[in-house]
Design a protein around this motif. Structure first.
Motif, short mmCIF file in Angstrom:
data_model
loop_
_atom_site.label_atom_id
_atom_site.label_comp_id
_atom_site.label_asym_id
_atom_site.label_seq_id
_atom_site.Cartn_x
_atom_site.Cartn_y
_atom_site.Cartn_z
N GLN A 1 -21.92 1.81 -13.72
CA GLN A 1 -22.85 2.84 -13.27
C GLN A 1 -24.03 2.99 -14.23
O GLN A 1 -24.44 4.09 -14.57
CB GLN A 1 -22.11 4.17 -13.06
N GLU B 1 -15.37 2.09 -9.99
CA GLU B 1 -16.51 2.62 -10.72
C GLU B 1 -15.96 3.22 -12.01
O GLU B 1 -14.85 3.75 -12.03
CB GLU B 1 -17.24 3.69 -9.91
N ARG C 1 -26.25 -1.63 -9.72
CA ARG C 1 -26.15 -1.52 -8.26
C ARG C 1 -27.54 -1.38 -7.64
O ARG C 1 -27.89 -2.07 -6.69
CB ARG C 1 -25.29 -0.32 -7.87
N ALA D 1 -18.05 -3.25 -5.71
CA ALA D 1 -17.30 -3.01 -6.94
C ALA D 1 -15.90 -2.56 -6.56
O ALA D 1 -15.72 -1.76 -5.64
CB ALA D 1 -17.98 -1.95 -7.79
N ASP E 1 -17.96 -1.29 -11.82
CA ASP E 1 -19.36 -0.88 -11.86
C ASP E 1 -19.47 0.16 -12.97
O ASP E 1 -18.89 1.24 -12.89
CB ASP E 1 -19.77 -0.27 -10.52
#
Length: 56
Positions: A6, A25, A10, A22, A4
């Motif tokens: 970020q 991260e 999400r 995930a 992910d």
């Protein structure tokens, strides 16, 4: 998802009522690289700034 980044995916996916999983991260990867000496604090901050600027 393996990583992910970020950048907002999400929230978009969960907003559609879907489950988002995930393995990692990107913040975890950055911290591990910093701990191992593979990334300097300034490099970490550059990556974090880039990710923040490119959020969806």
């Amino acid at each position: 998802v393996i990583v992910d980044r970020q950048e907002g995916a999400r929230q978009l996916i969960e907003g559609l009522g879907l489950r988002f999983l995930a393995v990692y991260e990107v913040s975890e990867i950055l911290e591990e690289a910093l701990t191992r000496g593979e990334l300097s604090p300034s490099e970490r901050e550059k990556v974090k700034a880039y990710l923040e600027e490119n959020k969806v």
